[in-house]
Design a protein around this motif. Structure first.
Motif, PDB file in Angstrom:
ATOM      1  N   PHE A   3      -4.329  27.602  41.841  1.00 38.27           N
ATOM      2  CA  PHE A   3      -4.367  28.966  41.324  1.00 38.27           C
ATOM      3  C   PHE A   3      -2.980  29.600  41.347  1.00 38.27           C
ATOM      4  O   PHE A   3      -2.832  30.791  41.556  1.00 38.27           O
ATOM      5  CB  PHE A   3      -5.342  29.823  42.128  1.00 38.27           C
ATOM      6  N   GLY A   4      -1.952  28.769  41.191  1.00 37.72           N
ATOM      7  CA  GLY A   4      -0.591  29.284  41.157  1.00 37.72           C
ATOM      8  C   GLY A   4      -0.215  29.971  42.448  1.00 37.72           C
ATOM      9  O   GLY A   4      -0.511  29.487  43.538  1.00 37.72           O
ATOM     10  N   GLU A   5       0.419  31.110  42.325  1.00 36.82           N
ATOM     11  CA  GLU A   5       0.895  31.837  43.505  1.00 36.82           C
ATOM     12  C   GLU A   5      -0.243  32.361  44.377  1.00 36.82           C
ATOM     13  O   GLU A   5      -0.020  32.769  45.513  1.00 36.82           O
ATOM     14  CB  GLU A   5       1.794  32.993  43.090  1.00 36.82           C
ATOM     15  N   TYR A   6      -1.468  32.334  43.874  1.00 38.97           N
ATOM     16  CA  TYR A   6      -2.598  32.857  44.641  1.00 38.97           C
ATOM     17  C   TYR A   6      -3.305  31.799  45.483  1.00 38.97           C
ATOM     18  O   TYR A   6      -4.207  32.110  46.241  1.00 38.97           O
ATOM     19  CB  TYR A   6      -3.597  33.536  43.697  1.00 38.97           C
ATOM     20  N   THR A   7      -2.886  30.540  45.376  1.00 31.15           N
ATOM     21  CA  THR A   7      -3.557  29.458  46.099  1.00 31.15           C
ATOM     22  C   THR A   7      -3.603  29.724  47.596  1.00 31.15           C
ATOM     23  O   THR A   7      -4.671  29.654  48.209  1.00 31.15           O
ATOM     24  CB  THR A   7      -2.885  28.107  45.817  1.00 31.15           C
ATOM     25  N   GLU A   8      -2.469  30.016  48.198  1.00 32.11           N
ATOM     26  CA  GLU A   8      -2.440  30.251  49.648  1.00 32.11           C
ATOM     27  C   GLU A   8      -3.235  31.493  50.032  1.00 32.11           C
ATOM     28  O   GLU A   8      -3.882  31.517  51.080  1.00 32.11           O
ATOM     29  CB  GLU A   8      -0.999  30.365  50.130  1.00 32.11           C
ATOM     30  N   LYS A   9      -3.193  32.512  49.195  1.00 30.60           N
ATOM     31  CA  LYS A   9      -3.941  33.740  49.487  1.00 30.60           C
ATOM     32  C   LYS A   9      -5.447  33.467  49.429  1.00 30.60           C
ATOM     33  O   LYS A   9      -6.212  33.955  50.270  1.00 30.60           O
ATOM     34  CB  LYS A   9      -3.552  34.845  48.516  1.00 30.60           C
ATOM     35  N   LEU A  10      -5.881  32.675  48.456  1.00 30.69           N
ATOM     36  CA  LEU A  10      -7.292  32.315  48.351  1.00 30.69           C
ATOM     37  C   LEU A  10      -7.733  31.457  49.532  1.00 30.69           C
ATOM     38  O   LEU A  10      -8.839  31.628  50.060  1.00 30.69           O
ATOM     39  CB  LEU A  10      -7.561  31.565  47.045  1.00 30.69           C
ATOM     40  N   GLU A  11      -6.875  30.545  49.940  1.00 29.75           N
ATOM     41  CA  GLU A  11      -7.195  29.727  51.108  1.00 29.75           C
ATOM     42  C   GLU A  11      -7.311  30.592  52.359  1.00 29.75           C
ATOM     43  O   GLU A  11      -8.215  30.401  53.176  1.00 29.75           O
ATOM     44  CB  GLU A  11      -6.140  28.634  51.293  1.00 29.75           C
TER      45      GLU A  11
END
Length: 79
Positions: A3-11
């Motif tokens: 999810f681009g830059e949101y990957t870590e935030k989603l995790e």
């Protein structure tokens, strides 16, 4: 899944969802790389806080009060 830059935030959101539900169920939250950066009862109020605090590129979500239901979709280009 990417999810681009949101990957870590989603995790982070996924990992902390039980605690988020305990404290913020039914509220809107803005998540940055450091965790929850802003909380509000409505989306317009959260957007105002994000602007006032100059939060850049947050992941925005309402913390669910009931069962978590994910809706997903995909599309392909047809010729």
């Amino acid at each position: 899944m990417y999810f681009g830059e949101y990957t870590e935030k989603l995790e982070w959101y996924s990992k902390h969802l039980p605690e988020l539900r305990q404290y913020f169920a039914g509220r809107w939250i803005a998540i940055t790389d450091n965790g929850v950066a802003a909380i509000a009862p409505t989306l317009p109020e959260l957007m105002q806080k994000i602007q006032e605090l100059k939060i850049k590129n947050p992941l925005i979500s309402m913390v669910p009060t009931g069962p978590l239901i994910l809706y997903t979709a995909y599309a392909t280009k047809t010729t």
